[in-house]
Design an enzyme around this catalytic site. Structure first.
Site, PDB file in Angstrom:
ATOM      1  N   THR A  19      50.731  38.566   7.225  1.00 54.63           N
ATOM      2  CA  THR A  19      49.867  39.224   7.203  1.00 54.63           C
ATOM      3  C   THR A  19      50.295  40.748   6.500  1.00 54.63           C
ATOM      4  OG1 THR A  19      50.501  40.322   9.544  1.00 54.63           O
ATOM      5  CG2 THR A  19      48.997  38.730   9.438  1.00 54.63           C
ATOM      6  N   TYR A  21      52.118  43.573   3.407  1.00 50.89           N
ATOM      7  CA  TYR A  21      51.741  44.160   2.372  1.00 50.89           C
ATOM      8  C   TYR A  21      52.099  42.851   1.156  1.00 50.89           C
ATOM      9  CZ  TYR A  21      52.545  45.907  -2.737  1.00 50.89           C
ATOM     10  OH  TYR A  21      51.655  45.745  -4.176  1.00 50.89           O
ATOM     11  N   PRO A  43      49.017  38.571  18.580  1.00 48.91           N
ATOM     12  CA  PRO A  43      47.806  38.844  18.863  1.00 48.91           C
ATOM     13  C   PRO A  43      47.429  40.210  18.612  1.00 48.91           C
ATOM     14  CG  PRO A  43      49.693  38.445  20.492  1.00 48.91           C
ATOM     15  CD  PRO A  43      50.058  38.969  19.365  1.00 48.91           C
ATOM     16  N   THR A  45      44.004  42.565  19.079  1.00 53.66           N
ATOM     17  CA  THR A  45      44.323  44.140  19.878  1.00 53.66           C
ATOM     18  C   THR A  45      42.888  44.722  19.803  1.00 53.66           C
ATOM     19  OG1 THR A  45      45.569  45.458  19.496  1.00 53.66           O
ATOM     20  CG2 THR A  45      46.518  44.151  20.424  1.00 53.66           C
ATOM     21  N   SER A  51      40.676  46.433   8.283  1.00 54.12           N
ATOM     22  CA  SER A  51      41.639  45.244   7.173  1.00 54.12           C
ATOM     23  C   SER A  51      42.393  44.397   7.905  1.00 54.12           C
ATOM     24  CB  SER A  51      42.280  46.498   6.286  1.00 54.12           C
ATOM     25  OG  SER A  51      43.604  46.850   6.891  1.00 54.12           O
ATOM     26  N   VAL A  93      60.894  44.596   6.017  1.00 53.87           N
ATOM     27  CA  VAL A  93      62.838  45.636   5.858  1.00 53.87           C
ATOM     28  C   VAL A  93      62.609  46.068   7.463  1.00 53.87           C
ATOM     29  CG1 VAL A  93      63.992  47.693   5.970  1.00 53.87           C
ATOM     30  CG2 VAL A  93      62.444  46.323   3.867  1.00 53.87           C
ATOM     31  N   LYS A 154      71.039  41.955   5.864  1.00 56.08           N
ATOM     32  CA  LYS A 154      70.576  40.866   5.343  1.00 56.08           C
ATOM     33  C   LYS A 154      71.436  40.869   5.441  1.00 56.08           C
ATOM     34  CE  LYS A 154      66.437  43.004   3.075  1.00 56.08           C
ATOM     35  NZ  LYS A 154      65.691  42.501   1.883  1.00 56.08           N
TER      36      LYS A 154
END
Length: 337
Positions: A19, A21, A43, A45, A51, A93, A154
């Protein structure tokens, strides 16, 4: 929960970060290729923005199965993972360290055969740290400390995956084109000037978000990419700031005053700004001042996406600017959060 699907002979794909970008493009690409697609989401809310609810509604209309849960819910993740074939992680990130929880759940599930696809954004080829070099940075000198600290996180995730029994593919996707066109050119906010970082001559790689998503789904299902790094570096998307500005001026018929931000200014900002702004500044320094994304030449042993999948017509930067002329995508900060 029990996952069912009417699709035949298509791998079931579970996406973490779907969900976000960039993640939403991966979800759409997965469904467009006909894969039964599942997205692990927090979950819902009452405080969730409209959006986000709209995006979840779009996913359901595409046949996506939303699995609501938290990364701390180990048993729930294991249960879902036992029912899918491929895992794609496109978490932001800020959530890089949390991916250890996904790896632990995959190991416990024990059935991810094609493997885990892990997206490495803003990394130079071979994931910034060459596999043969251990923890040594390839290039000189290392990036600014805030970005280096992120890359270190990373790297730890990458080494953990490599040391596991999980089949994997690392994706070096470079930069999201729409995000950085908005950041560099401000097409939604017409102004007489454009900021240039450094000299403006360093080459970067800006890839259209939808293309990165398509390549990622192809990579996830390709046995040639197992336990390899795949670099997204189409030749038509290698561009400098000055070239980008010049092309934009030709297309808009305008001339812009260039306001230069020197390297030492970015270094000072990386030291004084709070997180995550200091990381964003450090990434700008690495990509647009030093040109780290183009610091290594690709050789015949490297896997480059546009060469692996020549039938996919990628969107060149010239075409991206044409899109911005007609229907510019909305700007977002989310890619660096």
């Amino acid at each position: 929960m029990e996952i069912t699907s009417n699709s035949c002979n298509k791998s079931k794909i579970l996406i973490f970060g779907g969900t976000g970008y960039f993640g939403k493009h991966v979800v759409r690409a997965s469904t467009s290729f006909g894969h039964p697609t599942f997205v692990f989401v927090r979950p819902a809310t009452a405080q969730m923005p409209p959006s986000s609810l709209q995006l979840r509604g779009e996913f359901r209309s595409l046949g996506v199965t939303l699995v609501q849960g938290e990364l701390e819910e180990h048993e729930k993740m294991v249960s879902v993972l036992k029912q899918v074939d491929i895992v794609i992680s496109v978490l932001p990130v800020s959530a890089v360290p949390d991916q250890v929880k996904i790896i632990d759940a995959i190991i416990a599930a024990g059935n991810i055969k094609p493997g885990l696809v892990f997206l490495l954004r803003f990394c130079c080829p071979r994931g910034s740290y060459h596999p043969s070099s251990g923890a040594k940075w390839i290039g000189s000198p290392p990036p600014l400390p805030p970005f280096e600290a992120l890359l270190e996180k990373k790297k730890k995730i990458r080494r953990l995956i490599e040391a596991s029994t999980i089949p994997y593919t690392f994706v070096s996707s470079n930069c999201c084109a729409a995000y950085f066109v908005n950041f560099l050119l401000h097409p939604h906010d017409p102004r007489p000037d454009i900021v240039v970082y450094g000299t403006g001559e360093a080459k970067a790689v800006l890839n259209w978000e939808q293309d990165i998503a398509k390549y990622t789904i192809k990579v996830a299902n390709d046995p040639r990419t197992r336990n390899r790094v795949v670099i997204y570096r189409p030749p038509g998307n290698i561009i400098s700031q000055n070239e980008l500005i010049s092309s934009w001026e030709k297309k808009t018929g305008r001339r812009f005053e260039k306001v230069c931000v020197q390297e030492d200014e970015l270094i000072k900002l990386s030291q004084s700004l709070p997180s995550p702004d200091n990381i964003a500044v450090s990434i700008v320094h690495s990509v647009f001042v030093r040109g780290d994304l183009m610091s290594l030449d690709l050789d015949e042993d490297d896997l480059e996406a546009s060469c692996l999948y020549p039938k996919i017509e990628y969107t060149t930067m010239d075409q991206v600017l044409d899109i911005f002329l007609v229907d510019p995508p909305e700007p977002s900060r989310a890619a660096l959060e």
